[in-house]
Scaffold this motif. Structure first.
Motif, mmCIF file in Angstrom:
data_model
loop_
_atom_site.group_PDB
_atom_site.id
_atom_site.type_symbol
_atom_site.label_atom_id
_atom_site.label_comp_id
_atom_site.label_asym_id
_atom_site.label_seq_id
_atom_site.Cartn_x
_atom_site.Cartn_y
_atom_site.Cartn_z
ATOM 1 N N TRP A 84 0.823 -0.744 -0.016
ATOM 2 C CA TRP A 84 0.243 -0.151 -0.009
ATOM 3 C C TRP A 84 0.603 1.591 -0.158
ATOM 4 O O TRP A 84 1.236 2.496 -0.935
ATOM 5 N N ALA A 85 1.961 1.101 0.496
ATOM 6 C CA ALA A 85 3.191 2.711 0.856
ATOM 7 C C ALA A 85 3.756 2.170 0.048
ATOM 8 O O ALA A 85 3.702 3.930 -0.961
ATOM 9 N N ALA A 86 4.064 1.501 -0.861
ATOM 10 C CA ALA A 86 4.633 1.458 -2.368
ATOM 11 C C ALA A 86 4.017 2.333 -3.514
ATOM 12 O O ALA A 86 4.268 3.233 -4.508
ATOM 13 N N LYS A 87 2.458 2.029 -3.452
ATOM 14 C CA LYS A 87 1.248 2.350 -4.363
ATOM 15 C C LYS A 87 1.032 3.701 -4.306
ATOM 16 O O LYS A 87 1.198 4.743 -5.052
ATOM 17 N N ARG A 88 0.977 4.160 -3.322
ATOM 18 C CA ARG A 88 0.336 5.027 -2.023
ATOM 19 C C ARG A 88 1.627 6.562 -3.418
ATOM 20 O O ARG A 88 1.615 7.359 -3.524
ATOM 21 N N SER A 89 3.193 5.946 -2.816
ATOM 22 C CA SER A 89 3.796 6.731 -3.400
ATOM 23 C C SER A 89 4.173 7.266 -4.528
ATOM 24 O O SER A 89 5.008 7.680 -4.954
ATOM 25 N N ARG A 90 3.635 6.259 -5.306
ATOM 26 C CA ARG A 90 3.704 5.945 -6.881
ATOM 27 C C ARG A 90 5.588 5.636 -6.685
ATOM 28 O O ARG A 90 5.768 6.272 -8.170
ATOM 29 N N GLY A 91 5.475 4.945 -5.824
ATOM 30 C CA GLY A 91 7.487 4.397 -6.536
ATOM 31 C C GLY A 91 8.458 5.783 -5.589
ATOM 32 O O GLY A 91 9.484 5.627 -5.825
ATOM 33 N N ARG A 92 8.285 7.237 -6.290
ATOM 34 C CA ARG A 92 9.001 8.153 -5.487
ATOM 35 C C ARG A 92 9.836 8.106 -4.070
ATOM 36 O O ARG A 92 9.405 7.320 -2.782
ATOM 37 N N PRO A 93 10.761 8.017 -4.311
ATOM 38 C CA PRO A 93 12.456 7.650 -3.478
ATOM 39 C C PRO A 93 11.783 8.559 -1.701
ATOM 40 O O PRO A 93 11.211 7.408 -0.996
ATOM 41 N N TYR A 94 11.457 9.911 -1.686
ATOM 42 C CA TYR A 94 11.001 9.837 -0.409
ATOM 43 C C TYR A 94 10.150 10.343 0.157
ATOM 44 O O TYR A 94 9.142 9.958 1.029
ATOM 45 N N ARG A 95 8.506 10.370 -0.609
ATOM 46 C CA ARG A 95 8.052 9.771 -0.515
ATOM 47 C C ARG A 95 7.637 8.025 -0.029
ATOM 48 O O ARG A 95 6.349 7.709 1.605
ATOM 49 N N LEU A 96 8.107 7.432 -0.365
ATOM 50 C CA LEU A 96 8.018 6.082 -0.029
ATOM 51 C C LEU A 96 8.561 5.995 1.390
ATOM 52 O O LEU A 96 8.126 4.831 2.553
ATOM 53 N N GLU A 206 9.929 1.324 -14.880
ATOM 54 C CA GLU A 206 9.293 0.156 -15.115
ATOM 55 C C GLU A 206 9.560 -0.874 -14.228
ATOM 56 O O GLU A 206 8.007 -1.347 -13.935
ATOM 57 N N ARG A 207 9.858 -0.355 -13.300
ATOM 58 C CA ARG A 207 9.198 -0.926 -11.640
ATOM 59 C C ARG A 207 8.449 -0.733 -10.979
ATOM 60 O O ARG A 207 7.929 -1.652 -10.583
ATOM 61 N N VAL A 208 8.299 0.425 -10.904
ATOM 62 C CA VAL A 208 7.671 1.166 -10.841
ATOM 63 C C VAL A 208 6.229 0.408 -10.920
ATOM 64 O O VAL A 208 5.252 0.500 -9.908
ATOM 65 N N ALA A 209 5.732 0.776 -12.556
ATOM 66 C CA ALA A 209 4.092 0.022 -12.721
ATOM 67 C C ALA A 209 4.253 -0.812 -12.770
ATOM 68 O O ALA A 209 3.002 -1.332 -12.366
ATOM 69 N N GLU A 210 5.501 -2.287 -12.632
ATOM 70 C CA GLU A 210 5.252 -3.517 -11.906
ATOM 71 C C GLU A 210 3.633 -3.360 -10.808
ATOM 72 O O GLU A 210 3.274 -3.808 -10.448
ATOM 73 N N VAL A 211 4.705 -2.583 -9.860
ATOM 74 C CA VAL A 211 4.390 -2.326 -8.409
ATOM 75 C C VAL A 211 3.149 -1.819 -8.575
ATOM 76 O O VAL A 211 1.750 -2.775 -7.499
ATOM 77 N N MET A 212 2.688 -0.951 -8.801
ATOM 78 C CA MET A 212 1.246 -0.520 -8.881
ATOM 79 C C MET A 212 -0.055 -1.248 -10.198
ATOM 80 O O MET A 212 -0.841 -1.202 -9.766
ATOM 81 N N ALA A 213 0.740 -2.583 -10.559
ATOM 82 C CA ALA A 213 -0.019 -3.591 -10.938
ATOM 83 C C ALA A 213 -0.920 -4.153 -9.850
ATOM 84 O O ALA A 213 -1.499 -5.437 -10.176
ATOM 85 N N LEU A 214 0.103 -4.045 -8.803
ATOM 86 C CA LEU A 214 -0.186 -5.623 -7.707
ATOM 87 C C LEU A 214 -1.617 -5.184 -6.639
ATOM 88 O O LEU A 214 -1.050 -3.825 -6.237
ATOM 89 N N ASP A 215 -1.872 -5.833 -6.393
ATOM 90 C CA ASP A 215 -3.499 -5.919 -5.454
ATOM 91 C C ASP A 215 -3.268 -6.164 -4.273
ATOM 92 O O ASP A 215 -2.508 -7.529 -3.789
#
Length: 428
Positions: A84-96, A206-215
């Motif tokens: 949830w944290a990874a998706k809400r931050s959209r992989g942005r390092p500081y947000r994560l 490209e890695r962020v896109a993979e994480v965003m696809a997770l449920d």
């Protein structure tokens, strides 16, 4: 002669614990056994003395909370929070980084910081692996946040449990006196983290896109169990908050909560007991006996008398010395044995004060210094050691100095502001 023997045994054991050449549990047990064998601590006092024996309130409080967390872990809620944290931050390092620190800092006051990092660190490693980034900045930041956040409550950091038991301070006392400054310091630490880690941030679209696809909901193994567990946890936290009113010790509340959690969850015994940190509990037992040897032989009383004479009536100087001294010493030695050793001395100094508020101020200064000093080096707190071990087993080791260079900066910032807080709240 007995005092010299007690000091020698304790000092040698402390050096071995700090050097980490021999496992600290083995050192504590051997030193405790030697204290008993030489008659420095009478056998009966080990189990039944309030000031010279094992503090069972601390042991059973930790045991109860470990069982509670062991059951909650079976629900998969921590994996859910990581994704949830990874998706809400959209992989942005500081947000994560901020979201993981926030999860850690919010959980630490209620689950204790050691237990929290044991649960959050593996999730962080998994998320960072999915994003193709180094986990070191995130793990280090989480540990530092856990030591800051854990300072807010009686059960959040092991030194607080020892201090609360020795000083007779309640869960609510810690919330009123520690939580306000902890909240301020966490906000400042979030800003400091940007300065310290910004050059180590990585971002791979490209890695962020993979994480965003997770449920993330798929990681929740049993929602009904989670609801029941959270309900029991809420009752336990309420019990901690009201224990001074209902006159039930926190350790009893934790044990009752653990029993209720087990009953409502019906989780297999082996599954939650394997999450109990038996090594930590045994280490505490040995440590209490080691300190008991110093109490029984009069060493603690003599040191307390010397410290009381040196301080005189200047209790702000005493609070300052406790805060900065604890931060410095706690940074180089595990803050658990340090607090267990110093608590009887602080108790003697507090006893000389005719003003209850001044006496309590010394305890808060002591707690703040010990808790924040735990960030000073890689071996200063149990949470630090636990996370470095997890990282090493995952093939992403964090060196002593890699951690320490960030920890020292954090400790200096938090300690100086905590000192200003003590002065403004209790002595101005």
């Amino acid at each position: 002669m007995s005092a010299v023997l007690a000091i020698a045994i304790f000092t040698i054991a402390f050096i071995f614990i700090a050097a980490e050449k021999v496992h600290r549990v083995a050192v504590a047990l051997f030193a405790a056994g030697l204290m008993a064998l030489l008659g420095l601590v009478p056998g009966q006092d080990i189990f039944f003395s309030e000031h010279a024996g094992i503090d069972w309130n601390v042991i059973f409080l930790l045991l109860g909370m470990m069982i509670i967390v062991g059951v909650i872990k079976q629900t998969g809620v921590f994996e859910f929070l990581g994704i949830w944290a990874a998706k809400r931050s959209r992989g942005r390092p500081y947000r994560l980084l901020v979201m993981l620190m926030l999860i850690t800092a919010v959980a630490s006051p209620f689950l204790d910081n050691v237990t929290t990092v044991m649960l959050v660190a593996p999730v962080t490693l998994s998320v960072c692996k999915r994003l193709g980034i180094s986990s070191a900045p995130y793990l280090i930041a989480e540990v530092l946040a856990s030591n800051i956040g854990g300072a807010a409550t009686l059960i959040g950091d092991p030194p607080n449990i020892i201090i609360g038991s020795r000083a007779g301070l309640t869960f609510n006392d810690f919330l009123v006196h520690m939580a306000p400054i902890v909240a301020v310091l966490f906000v400042l630490f979030v800003l400091l983290a940007w300065v310290m880690f910004r050059k180590r941030f990585e971002y791979h679209p490209e890695r962020v896109a993979e994480v965003m696809a997770l449920d993330e909901r798929a990681s929740l193994k049993d929602v009904r169990l989670l609801v029941r567990c959270l309900a029991v946890l809420a009752v336990v936290v309420a019990g901690f908050a009201l224990h001074a009113v209902i006159h039930v010790e926190p350790s009893i509340i934790a044990l009752l909560g653990a029993g209720l959690m087990v009953l409502v969850s019906r989780v297999e015994t082996a599954r939650y007991l394997e999450e109990v940190e038996w090594e930590t509990l045994v280490f505490f037992m040995g440590l209490f006996v080691m300190v008991g040897g110093l109490v029984e032989t009069g060493v603690i009383h003599r040191i307390g008398g010397w410290a009381t004479g040196w301080v005189g009536d200047d209790y702000f100087a005493a609070a300052s010395a406790l805060l900065f001294g604890s931060a410095v010493l706690g940074a180089f030695f595990d803050n658990i044995p340090y607090v267990a050793t110093m608590a009887p001395i602080v108790e003697d100094i507090v006893a000389t004060s005719s003003d209850p508020q001044t006496g309590q101020a010394l305890w808060w200064a002591f707690a703040l210094g010990a808790d924040f000093g735990g960030n000073g080096t890689a071996v200063a707190a149990s949470a630090n050691v636990v996370v470095l071990g997890i990282a090493a087993r995952a093939g992403e080791p964090i060196s002593f100095w890699q951690f320490t260079r960030y920890g020292i900066v954090t400790t200096i910032m938090t300690t100086v502001i905590a000192w200003a807080y003590v002065w403004l709240r209790y002595f101005s």
